[in-house]
Enzyme design. Structure first.
Site, PDB file in Angstrom:
ATOM      1  N   GLY A  88       0.814  -1.195   0.000  1.00  0.00           N
ATOM      2  CA  GLY A  88       0.000   0.000   0.000  1.00  0.00           C
ATOM      3  C   GLY A  88       0.854   1.254   0.000  1.00  0.00           C
ATOM      4  N   VAL A 146       2.299  -5.173   3.559  1.00  0.00           N
ATOM      5  CA  VAL A 146       1.890  -6.218   4.492  1.00  0.00           C
ATOM      6  C   VAL A 146       2.168  -7.577   3.850  1.00  0.00           C
ATOM      7  CG1 VAL A 146       0.004  -7.152   5.871  1.00  0.00           C
ATOM      8  CG2 VAL A 146       0.078  -4.696   5.373  1.00  0.00           C
ATOM      9  N   ALA A 182      -5.924  -2.055  -6.883  1.00  0.00           N
ATOM     10  CA  ALA A 182      -5.875  -3.485  -6.568  1.00  0.00           C
ATOM     11  C   ALA A 182      -6.500  -3.788  -5.223  1.00  0.00           C
ATOM     12  CB  ALA A 182      -4.420  -3.961  -6.596  1.00  0.00           C
ATOM     13  N   ASP A 183      -6.245  -2.948  -4.225  1.00  0.00           N
ATOM     14  CA  ASP A 183      -6.791  -3.207  -2.892  1.00  0.00           C
ATOM     15  C   ASP A 183      -8.308  -3.197  -2.900  1.00  0.00           C
ATOM     16  OD1 ASP A 183      -6.696  -0.495  -3.521  1.00  0.00           O
ATOM     17  OD2 ASP A 183      -6.163   0.156  -1.498  1.00  0.00           O
ATOM     18  N   ASP A 190     -12.692   1.109   3.551  1.00  0.00           N
ATOM     19  CA  ASP A 190     -11.304   0.718   3.813  1.00  0.00           C
ATOM     20  C   ASP A 190     -10.541   1.942   4.307  1.00  0.00           C
ATOM     21  OD1 ASP A 190      -8.728  -0.253   3.882  1.00  0.00           O
ATOM     22  OD2 ASP A 190      -8.821  -1.199   1.920  1.00  0.00           O
ATOM     23  N   THR A 201      -4.376   5.083   3.669  1.00  0.00           N
ATOM     24  CA  THR A 201      -3.883   6.438   3.415  1.00  0.00           C
ATOM     25  C   THR A 201      -5.028   7.307   2.924  1.00  0.00           C
ATOM     26  OG1 THR A 201      -1.742   5.480   2.822  1.00  0.00           O
ATOM     27  CG2 THR A 201      -2.145   7.779   2.185  1.00  0.00           C
TER      28      THR A 201
END
Length: 262
Positions: free
Chosen positions: A8, A13, A110-111, A131, A134
């Site tokens: 990210g 992660v 993508a997230d 979500d 940032t």
């Protein structure tokens, strides 16, 4: 075992999944596109050992990133140290396997696609996925699992940084639940800042979700992910569920679907 890597804007992660899609260990490190594959390898080798695993236990790697410059060094990590060619989320053969029903599907982060995959796999009906990263994103996933669009707002820490960095006399404060009985009239500068940021963010979330539900026109569960979800859950009944590992679970699901489709 599968190593899932989610890069990210703030952190990268890493999570190790076993064959039952259970997370055996997870670690995070600050995102730095200059960090080499060799540096990642030294770091993750030590962490695997601390959790009773070895590099050789990892037999597959899937990578998701919203930071394109970080991708190359993560690919080097997979190829040089885990001896595998990683799947890259969103690229052939790891396409999303969902309907991205927006005019420019290639712009979807993508997230957010991974959250849609994991959310639809776990819950029936329409979803609104929030979500906290940032940026804070609000995404609508319909009952068929299609991504229908959403909202991008500044993350709460980004908002606070902008306030402090552009107002010379304002102090830096930590994000926390304001003390007291819910009063929104602060008595000190610090209290007023915290109220403005915290309760202002709660009001924004509740208002945007109400507008999204009205536009969707059907019941929609609200699923939250990201570190600050638990903090806000203490002062709002907005969330139907909090799933901290939603994005990582989406990566594991995408790996399985891509392997079957290959």
């Amino acid at each position: 075992m599968l190593l899932a890597i989610d890069a990210g804007n703030t952190n990268v992660v890493f999570a190790v999944f076993d064959e039952a899609r259970t997370i055996k260990a997870r670690w995070r490190i600050a995102t730095d596109p200059r960090r080499t594959g060799d540096e990642y390898a030294v770091w993750i080798h030590q962490l695997l050992q601390l959790d009773g695993m070895a590099m050789s236990d990892v037999t597959a790697v899937i990578i998701s990133t919203v930071v394109p410059r970080a991708l190359h060094n993560l690919e080097v990590l997979a190829q040089k140290y885990f001896k595998v060619t990683p799947l890259i989320a969103g690229e052939t053969p790891a396409q999303w396997h969902i309907n991205v029903d927006v005019p420019l599907p290639e712009q979807l982060g993508a997230d957010r696609a991974l959250n849609a995959i994991a959310g639809h796999a776990a819950y029936e009906g329409d979803l609104i996925i929030i979500d906290f990263g940032t940026a804070t994103t609000f995404d609508h996933i319909d009952y068929s699992g299609a991504y229908k669009g959403g909202i991008i707002a500044p993350g709460i820490n980004l908002s606070l940084d902008a306030l402090v960095n552009n107002a010379a006399k304002l102090p830096r404060i930590a994000i926390e639940v304001p003390e007291g009985n819910g009063s929104v009239i602060g008595r000190t500068t610090e209290d007023q800042m915290l109220i403005g940021v915290f309760w202002g963010y709660v009001a924004m979330m509740e208002g945007l979700v109400a507008r999204m539900r009205k536009e969707i026109g059907r019941p929609a569960r609200v699923i939250a992910t990201g570190g600050l979800a638990v903090l806000f859950d203490m002062k709002t009944d907005l969330f139907d569920a909090i799933v901290p590992d939603l994005t990582l679970t989406g990566l594991a699901l995408l790996y399985e679907r891509s392997r079957i489709a290959a």
